[in-house]
Design an enzyme around this catalytic site. Structure first.
Site, PDB file in Angstrom:
ATOM      1  N   LYS A  44       1.006  -1.313   0.123  1.00 51.96           N
ATOM      2  CA  LYS A  44       0.089  -0.097  -0.140  1.00 51.96           C
ATOM      3  C   LYS A  44       1.005   1.232  -0.012  1.00 51.96           C
ATOM      4  O   LYS A  44       1.932   1.245   0.514  1.00 51.96           O
ATOM      5  CB  LYS A  44      -0.858   0.102   1.202  1.00 51.96           C
ATOM      6  CG  LYS A  44      -0.351   0.002   2.563  1.00 51.96           C
ATOM      7  CD  LYS A  44       0.135   1.419   3.140  1.00 51.96           C
ATOM      8  CE  LYS A  44       1.006   1.074   4.267  1.00 51.96           C
ATOM      9  NZ  LYS A  44       1.699   2.425   4.808  1.00 51.96           N
ATOM     10  N   ASP A  70      -2.570  -1.759  10.172  1.00 46.89           N
ATOM     11  CA  ASP A  70      -2.590  -1.818   8.387  1.00 46.89           C
ATOM     12  C   ASP A  70      -3.160  -3.137   8.154  1.00 46.89           C
ATOM     13  O   ASP A  70      -3.242  -3.098   6.879  1.00 46.89           O
ATOM     14  CB  ASP A  70      -1.304  -1.384   7.977  1.00 46.89           C
ATOM     15  CG  ASP A  70      -0.777  -0.125   8.089  1.00 46.89           C
ATOM     16  OD1 ASP A  70      -1.632   0.706   8.687  1.00 46.89           O
ATOM     17  OD2 ASP A  70       0.542   0.038   7.921  1.00 46.89           O
TER      18      ASP A  70
HETATM   19  O1  C5P Z   1      -0.543  -1.440  14.897  1.00 51.52           O
HETATM   20  P1  C5P Z   1       0.793  -1.684  14.459  1.00 51.52           P
HETATM   21  O2  C5P Z   1       1.162  -2.759  15.399  1.00 51.52           O
HETATM   22  O3  C5P Z   1       1.339  -1.612  13.030  1.00 51.52           O
HETATM   23  O4  C5P Z   1       1.793  -0.366  14.977  1.00 51.52           O
HETATM   24  C1  C5P Z   1       2.980  -0.119  15.079  1.00 51.52           C
HETATM   25  C2  C5P Z   1       3.456   0.901  15.816  1.00 51.52           C
HETATM   26  O5  C5P Z   1       3.066   2.074  15.429  1.00 51.52           O
HETATM   27  C3  C5P Z   1       2.505   1.002  17.309  1.00 51.52           C
HETATM   28  O6  C5P Z   1       3.138   0.213  18.447  1.00 51.52           O
HETATM   29  C4  C5P Z   1       2.742   2.373  17.607  1.00 51.52           C
HETATM   30  O7  C5P Z   1       4.035   2.849  18.149  1.00 51.52           O
HETATM   31  C5  C5P Z   1       2.699   3.028  15.999  1.00 51.52           C
HETATM   32  N1  C5P Z   1       1.297   3.394  15.577  1.00 51.52           N
HETATM   33  C6  C5P Z   1       0.935   4.680  16.184  1.00 51.52           C
HETATM   34  N2  C5P Z   1      -0.525   5.060  15.637  1.00 51.52           N
HETATM   35  C7  C5P Z   1      -1.019   4.286  14.867  1.00 51.52           C
HETATM   36  C8  C5P Z   1      -0.714   3.143  14.250  1.00 51.52           C
HETATM   37  C9  C5P Z   1       0.704   2.573  14.662  1.00 51.52           C
HETATM   38  O8  C5P Z   1       1.377   5.350  16.962  1.00 51.52           O
HETATM   39  N3  C5P Z   1      -2.314   4.672  14.459  1.00 51.52           N
END
Ligand code: C5P
Length: 299
Positions: A12, A139
């Site tokens: 993406k 994501d």
């Molecule tokens: O959800 P995911 O595990 O992919 O997110 C990885 C990291 O990215 C989270 O631990 C956070 O630090 C950051 N993140 C965030 N806000 C979001 C998505 C991700 O702060 N909306």
């Protein structure tokens, strides 16, 4: 049950990534306009004595083969939900840049979920699969649905968006990845006055119209300044693509992959050639959007 199942899943690019202040749970509220692009990983699930992962492709050595891999976590999550053991071999044929801001890890999580569901005959509904994706990462639901969508909350609440044509892109992979949490922390440092994020109506209209010129004028990524602060050399890559005729250039998600919107296929080829010749990136690839989400291609 099939002997093995292969699922193809797209990368993406975020055509808008509006980021709000950090929430009490550490995540950030987003207005995240996802567009799936035609760069794909393939995940194949086959029966095995225990959960194992292998990976092939140019970046294979950078992919973790343990339980931290989102594909492994997807298999474990689905197995736990259906009261079975996650005895499966997962092979990832990797073509999406690793730790590049193109949701490659999330793509493998979504693909593994769909592949294991088909291999095991668990028959999870689309809604259940989307819930499991959201547990795996912000994501991951988008990797399942593909196309284009507005993600709100931490990006996991999706509303599909209409796209009125094909957009042509070039993606330049950089050496090494960027840690998404670290980029968000840098965003917090640089943006103490972040406001509630909102989708940009002119960007949604440009997508709907399939109008590349209008989309170029509306592209935005609130994480770009943070990614550039952590990797200043990306500014050179952006400048090379712009000089070669890109309608617009931006960092993809949390980076360090850079994305260039082109007028058409010929222009994309020219931009990719210029980026490769410049020595400011590791590789440059043309890809079109939108692309379909995780799809079973055999099994
Ligand atoms: O959800 P995911 O595990 O992919 O997110 C990885 C990291 O990215 C989270 O631990 C956070 O630090 C950051 N993140 C965030 N806000 C979001 C998505 C991700 O702060 N909306």
């Amino acid at each position: 049950m099939p002997a093995r199942v292969t699922v193809r899943v797209p990368a993406k690019v975020n055509v808008q990534l509006a980021v709000g202040p950090a929430r009490p749970d550490g995540f950030h509220d987003l207005a995240n306009v996802f567009l799936a692009v035609g760069l794909y990983d393939e995940v194949t699930a086959a029966p095995a004595d225990e959960l194992t992962i292998t990976c092939s492709g140019p970046d294979a050595d950078k992919v973790p083969l343990d339980r931290t891999n989102l594909a492994a976590r997807a298999a474990e999550l689905l197995a736990a939900r259906y009261g079975r053991s996650p005895d499966v071999h997962l092979h990832i044929a990797k073509d999406i840049p690793v730790a590049g801001g193109m949701a490659g890890g999330s793509a493998d999580g979504a693909a593994a979920l769909v592949a294991c569901d088909a291999l095991w005959g668990t028959g999870a509904s689309r809604a259940e699969l989307l819930d499991l994706c959201a547990e795996l990462g912000s994501d991951v639901p988008f990797s399942l649905v593909g196309g284009a969508a507005l993600g709100t909350g931490r990006g996991e609440k999706l509303a599909p968006l209409e796209v009125g044509g094909t957009f042509h892109w070039v993606f330049a992979a950089a050496d090494g990845g960027l840690s998404t949490p670290a980029v968000y922390r840098e965003f917090d440092r640089l943006t103490p006055d972040a406001v509630a994020p909102e989708a940009d109506p002119s960007l949604l209209a440009a997508l709907r119209a399939g109008d590349a010129g209008a989309l170029a004028g509306a592209l935005s990524n609130d994480l770009q300044a943070a990614a550039l602060s952590m990797r200043p050399s990306l500014a050179e890559t952006l400048a090379v693509g712009t000089a070669a005729g890109a309608l617009a250039a931006l960092v993809s998600g949390s980076g360090p992959t850079t994305a260039f919107l082109a007028e058409g296929e010929a222009s994309a080829r020219k931009i990719a050639d210029a980026l490769r010749a410049s020595g400011t990136c590791r590789s440059a690839r043309a890809a079109a959007s939108p692309a379909p989400g995780a799809t079973i291609v055999s099994g």
